[in-house]
Design an enzyme around this catalytic site. Structure first.
Site, PDB file in Angstrom:
ATOM      1  N   CYS A   1       0.841  -1.190   0.000  1.00 27.37           N
ATOM      2  CA  CYS A   1       0.000   0.000   0.000  1.00 27.37           C
ATOM      3  C   CYS A   1       0.884   1.249   0.000  1.00 27.37           C
ATOM      4  O   CYS A   1       1.696   1.448   0.894  1.00 27.37           O
ATOM      5  CB  CYS A   1      -0.949  -0.113   1.196  1.00 27.37           C
ATOM      6  SG  CYS A   1      -1.212   1.316   2.186  1.00 27.37           S
TER       7      CYS A   1
ATOM      8  N   CYS B   1       0.799   3.517   2.959  1.00 26.93           N
ATOM      9  CA  CYS B   1       1.521   2.997   4.122  1.00 26.93           C
ATOM     10  C   CYS B   1       3.019   3.268   3.978  1.00 26.93           C
ATOM     11  O   CYS B   1       3.704   3.598   4.946  1.00 26.93           O
ATOM     12  CB  CYS B   1       1.287   1.492   4.265  1.00 26.93           C
ATOM     13  SG  CYS B   1      -0.458   1.065   4.412  1.00 26.93           S
TER      14      CYS B   1
END
Lengths: 122, 529
Positions: free
Chosen positions: A43, A46
């Site tokens: 991600c 992230c």
């Protein structure tokens, strides 16, 4: 220095948090996408939040716990979403365990907000 | 066992029973409906030269609805802004976080507790719709669960507010602010004293509940500051009394003059009648004299009635809902040269500007303006745009809709019948009215006697609508859209030519056809014609 922990998946998280002896200490839980083979989360958000959180953790209460949770695949994410204790809607999310404080999505990459979470007193 | 509440404006929602204690839920209605004529004045935004070196462009005193809205908008427009917020604990020791009255001890917890009471009613109703409960007698309400859920919600809103301010680069100072001179505020914080200088100041300190000057009031009484976080269920104002009753507690409301003073009195009396039918007791035209603690911990309340006869009774709690006082003295507005209004506390501002040109005020601190969160939010935002965004748009305080969340809600916008008659003369006013029957009420055979609405209009021509009043379920949802219609110069003619949505309760406004003047029966004949 903040005590760091690392768990993967929903069941492991539930077991870990239940057994964590954190009486009187603050626990931060960080939910992010699982790591790929190259060691980075799948991600993007992230990945961007990671360095910010790492840096701001230095300002957190040294007695606090920091639990890094790799949430795993879609089914596991759904479990985190349905659990009233985690109510995970967005990746990444960082919460103060059993408290109303939480940061979601791009809030986790803003140093001033992560700082607020780690330093705010009730 | 019961509780007594003293309110000047209250809504009694309910009485509840918990651990053998009876509680009165009342809600104080501070939101007096008044209408204000807006005299047209130019906005006076004066550039300042005397404090060009100020640390901030805007310092806001008070982190409630009005202050936060102005602060965020000013910051969006590039201003350097600080917000001071500090909650002095109530006499009972209750305190809370950032966000002001609405979020912490006002609209939000009240609406949630109102909802809790409505759900209780829905459980009752659902039986006649076929829902079965294994042990209907064991259905009871747990105050602690409700209180904890409400408080958790409030705390998450406090947090989101903190995040929003930080994200918008508005500095938050958790300190009690006080003027030292017109350009300096001194903040008392945990870390010590701090001085802040600014080009503009915004007084948005709101108010706190009043207490009567009688023995025992401060020691034993509670207010809306405390009721939403009580460890044990409370006794409380009309809205509070209403939801407490709805949760099963025993409630009594003591009213000094009339319930919901300032609101349309016909509507206020219907609201009170509905509550009485639901079990809330009213003591009208009574004045509390003393509160004494009994050896068993209960409270003995003494009062006198209008004939000066003395009475007393024993209650578990006493809640005062007597309106709020503005906190201008605490922040020493006099040191800045800001004048207070005739009541000695509020600020009479013109387009939110005080007599000191660079000092402004919004929200409940304003004299004779509606004490309503959305009013403060809009006024604060528009003010910030005038100060920092070259806007000239002023706040319009007329035709603001509001709702009293009594068990049967009362929503209204515009003029009351009394005000319209006074302003235009009864000969020039037409009042349309109707009782109506909500479809959902038939099966559980709920009381429809108090479902009533009224349209106040000019008598001549197309009959411009001046006010709309609605008592019934979801009154707030019903009245909101009509408030927009009134802003667009709604007439009775247009209203009657609007096609309703069937079967709803809001459509009843489109079906009006009986005037008070005609003397005809306002009760509905049938449902679908």
């Amino acid at each position: 220095m903040v005590k760091k922990h690392h768990v993967e998946g929903y069941e492991n998280f539930c077991k870990f948090i239940k057994e964590l002896d954190s009486e009187g200490q603050v626990v931060y839980v960080y939910f992010c996408g699982s790591k790929l083979e190259n060691g980075e989360s799948w991600c993007d958000d992230c990945q961007r939040a990671k360095p910010v959180i790492q840096k701001e953790l230095e300002n957190a209460d040294p007695n606090a716990h920091f639990v890094y949770v790799e949430v795993g695949g879609k089914i596991l994410i759904a479990l985190f979403r349905k659990d009233p204790k985690t109510k995970l809607l967005v990746l990444p999310t960082i919460i103060k365990w059993k408290c109303p404080q939480r940061l979601e999505g791009d809030q986790c990459e803003k140093p001033e907000l992560v700082n607020l979470l780690f330093t705010e007193e009730d | 066992m019961a509780a007594v509440f003293c309110f000047t404006n209250v809504i009694i929602r309910s009485v509840c029973r918990h651990h053998n204690k009876n509680f009165l839920i009342c809600q104080s209605v501070n939101n007096q409906l008044r209408s204000f004529s807006n005299s047209i004045r130019k906005s006076i935004v004066k550039p300042l030269s005397s404090n060009g070196d100020a640390e901030y462009d805007l310092v806001v005193i008070g982190g409630g609805s009005g202050g936060l809205s102005a602060a965020k908008e000013a910051s969006n427009l590039g201003a350097k802004v600080a917000v001071l917020d500090y909650v002095t604990p109530s006499p009972q020791g209750t305190k809370w976080g950032l966000g002001g009255t609405c979020v912490n001890v006002g609209c939000i917890p009240k609406k949630l507790m109102h909802q809790a009471a409505l759900l209780g009613e829905a459980i009752e109703d659902s039986k006649s719709y076929g829902w079965q409960f294994p042990d209907p007698e064991n259905i009871h309400h747990d105050w602690e669960t409700l209180k904890d859920a409400v408080q958790a919600h409030i705390k998450s809103v406090n947090w989101v507010t903190r995040v929003e301010l930080r994200d918008k680069k508005v500095e938050y100072v958790n300190g009690l602010g006080k003027f030292i001179d017109p350009y300096t505020i001194q903040a008392q914080t945990k870390q010590g004293e701090r001085k802040l200088t600014s080009k503009y100041f915004l007084i948005a300190c709101g108010g706190r509940p009043r207490y009567p000057d009688i023995p025992g009031a401060l020691e034993y009484g509670i207010t809306s500051d405390d009721v939403f976080s009580l460890q044990c269920p409370p006794d409380i104002g009309l809205e509070c009394a209403g939801f407490l009753r709805g949760l099963g507690y025993d409630a009594t409301v003591m009213v000094r003059s009339v319930p919901l003073r300032g609101f349309d009195q016909q509507m206020a009396n219907i609201v009170a009648a509905e509550m009485e039918e639901k079990g809330v007791k009213f003591l009208e035209k009574c004045i509390p004299k003393a509160v004494e603690k009994q050896p068993d911990g209960k409270l003995k309340v003494s009062w006198t009635n209008e004939n000066n006869e003395e009475f007393s009774d024993i209650y578990d709690n006493i809640l005062f809902a007597m309106g709020r006082r503005a906190l201008t003295r605490e922040m020493d507005v006099a040191a800045a040269g800001v004048k207070v209004a005739g009541d000695g506390e509020k600020i009479d501002a013109v387009n939110e500007q005080t007599n000191v040109p660079h000092i402004y005020a919004v929200g409940d601190v304003l004299y004779k303006k509606p004490e309503l969160t959305p009013v403060a939010i809009v006024a604060g935002r528009l003010l910030a745009r005038r100060l920092f965004g070259n806007s000239s748009l002023n706040m319009d305080y007329d035709n603001v809709a509001t709702t009293i969340f009594t068990p049967l809600e009362y929503g209204c916008v515009g003029l009351s019948e009394e005000t319209a008659n006074k302003r235009y003369g009864p000969d020039n006013i037409e009042i349309y009215h109707a009782y109506y029957k909500p479809t959902e009420f038939f099966i559980p055979q709920k009381n429809i006697k108090n479902c009533y609405l009224k349209v106040v209009a000019l008598r001549e021509g197309d009959q411009k609508v001046l006010g709309m009043h609605f008592i019934g379920p979801q009154a707030g949802e019903v009245i909101q859209g009509f408030a927009a219609a009134i802003k667009c110069n709604l007439t009775v003619n247009i209203l009657m030519n609007t096609v309703g949505i069937h079967p709803t309760i809001a459509e009843e406004f489109t079906r009006i056809n009986i005037t008070k003047r005609s003397g005809k029966d306002p009760n509905p004949a049938s449902c679908c014609s």
